[in-house]
Design an enzyme around this catalytic site. Structure first.
Site, PDB file in Angstrom:
ATOM      1  N   LYS A  31      -7.835   7.708  17.191  1.00 23.95           N
ATOM      2  CA  LYS A  31      -7.591   8.059  15.707  1.00 23.95           C
ATOM      3  C   LYS A  31      -9.149   8.369  15.173  1.00 23.95           C
ATOM      4  O   LYS A  31      -9.215   9.236  14.548  1.00 23.95           O
ATOM      5  CB  LYS A  31      -6.934   7.095  15.151  1.00 23.95           C
TER       6      LYS A  31
ATOM      7  N   LEU B  22       1.010   7.597   2.572  1.00 22.82           N
ATOM      8  CA  LEU B  22       1.409   7.061   4.185  1.00 22.82           C
ATOM      9  C   LEU B  22       2.543   5.925   3.887  1.00 22.82           C
ATOM     10  O   LEU B  22       3.517   5.991   4.503  1.00 22.82           O
ATOM     11  CB  LEU B  22       0.230   6.642   4.965  1.00 22.82           C
TER      12      LEU B  22
ATOM     13  N   GLY C  48       0.990  -1.495   0.107  1.00 21.59           N
ATOM     14  CA  GLY C  48       0.065  -0.020   0.045  1.00 21.59           C
ATOM     15  C   GLY C  48       0.881   1.251  -0.005  1.00 21.59           C
ATOM     16  O   GLY C  48       1.019   1.803   0.991  1.00 21.59           O
TER      17      GLY C  48
ATOM     18  N   GLU D 274     -13.549   4.990   2.135  1.00 18.36           N
ATOM     19  CA  GLU D 274     -13.332   4.073   3.327  1.00 18.36           C
ATOM     20  C   GLU D 274     -14.540   4.214   4.235  1.00 18.36           C
ATOM     21  O   GLU D 274     -14.177   4.369   5.250  1.00 18.36           O
ATOM     22  CB  GLU D 274     -11.944   4.299   3.966  1.00 18.36           C
TER      23      GLU D 274
END
Length: 333
Positions: free
Chosen positions: A187, A15, A11, A291
């Site tokens: 988070k 990030l 991925g 998402e």
């Protein structure tokens, strides 16, 4: 655990590329499993643009997981919309002593990885960082960078601290926590309001707060809202705080205690980001799936399971689900 020799990043968006590049820079053997950026990274490497330090990294690029080989540490930074590919992308990288560390947003990814690879192999964490992929192979670092990690199946072990030291060796703040599930809910208290309202805000504050949704073609929709846009609007600030409170209450129902002061901290940390567009906004503007399940719908389901009232979260999910179905119409060329 044995010595960490090879680190695979699965991925390689903003990030994964950022943290993988920083690990490469201090001498680790890092392999990027890539899709669309493969040729660019193979030819030019990965450019990290940051006020702290800009540099070009040259990790080993791979297009197929079988090219990567066995990795000692597998960093999973996929969008959660790609979780159905876990077996396909990760299984070829796993050896007897491999550790799978997910840094994905939302809830449930570590549960799925534990089902596939076994709970003792899985670690989980999250990142508090402002990043954007501004071009193929180019990552812009805007602010922050802290990582929080923990064991999926229990308290920290020797390997937890060893992996934290690997990140710290690359000048990445990495904190080890006793309860990684608490870290996930913390988070969420940022992701849900700032990712969610950044997109849902295109209906306007009044539209969001009304009891009906109208997406007729003649209805004027607003641009997505950056963190700065949300913070400077008194109404949105109250919605943000309300969402955070609902999430804090839901976490408490699962015996996860988050202090009220954490809400103030989230506002404080966000205030220095400037006009930041979180990842969900960028996905939406590109017409890509958001998402929704991991970040928004799963927390809503968990609240409903224990009969926790979350009217703002319910409203946010209703708006986002409706907009997700209209994203191609909204951003058609």
């Amino acid at each position: 655990m044995g010595k960490i020799n090879r680190i695979a990043v699965v991925g390689c968006g903003a990030l994964g590329s950022y943290y993988g590049a920083k690990l490469w820079k201090v001498g680790h053997d890092v392999v990027f499993l890539l899709r669309s950026d493969y040729q660019v990274v193979r030819s030019n490497g990965v450019l990290i643009e940051s006020s702290e330090e800009s540099f070009v990294a040259h990790p080993k690029p791979a297009k197929d997981p079988h090219e990567v080989g066995i990795a000692d540490l597998i960093l999973v930074a996929l969008k959660t919309t790609a979780n159905h590919r876990f077996r396909e992308l990760i299984m070829p990288l796993v050896g007897p002593n491999s550790v799978v560390l997910t840094l994905q947003n939302g809830l449930g990814s570590d549960d799925e990885l534990a089902r596939i690879f076994g709970p003792n192999r899985v670690m989980s964490g999250h990142c508090f960082v402002c990043l954007n992929r501004i071009a193929p192979g180019v990552i812009k670092h805007l602010a922050h960078g802290r990582i929080v990690i923990g064991e999926y199946s229990g308290p920290p072990t020797t390997r937890t601290w060893e992996i934290a030291e690997i990140f710290r060796s690359a000048s990445i703040q990495c904190d080890v926590v006793e309860n990684v599930q608490r870290a996930h809910w913390e988070k969420l208290m940022w992701n849900v309001p700032f990712n969610g309202l950044g997109v849902a805000g295109i209906v306007g504050y009044e539209g969001f707060m009304s009891k009906t949704l109208d997406f007729a073609p003649e209805v004027v929709l607003h641009p997505v809202l950056t963190t700065e846009d949300l913070l400077k609007h008194a109404g949105w600030r109250e919605v943000i705080k309300g969402l955070m409170e609902e999430l804090r209450t839901t976490a408490a129902a699962y015996d996860i205690q988050i202090s009220e002061g954490f809400i103030d901290l989230m506002f404080e940390l966000t205030s220095v980001m400037g006009p930041y567009k979180a990842s969900t906004l960028l996905d939406f503007e590109k017409g890509l799936p958001m998402e929704l399940d991991a970040i928004f719908l799963e927390p809503l389901r968990r609240a409903a399971t224990l009969q926790v009232s979350t009217p703002l979260l319910q409203r946010l999910c209703d708006v986002l689900v409706a907009l997700d179905g209209l994203r191609e119409r909204i951003y058609q060329k």
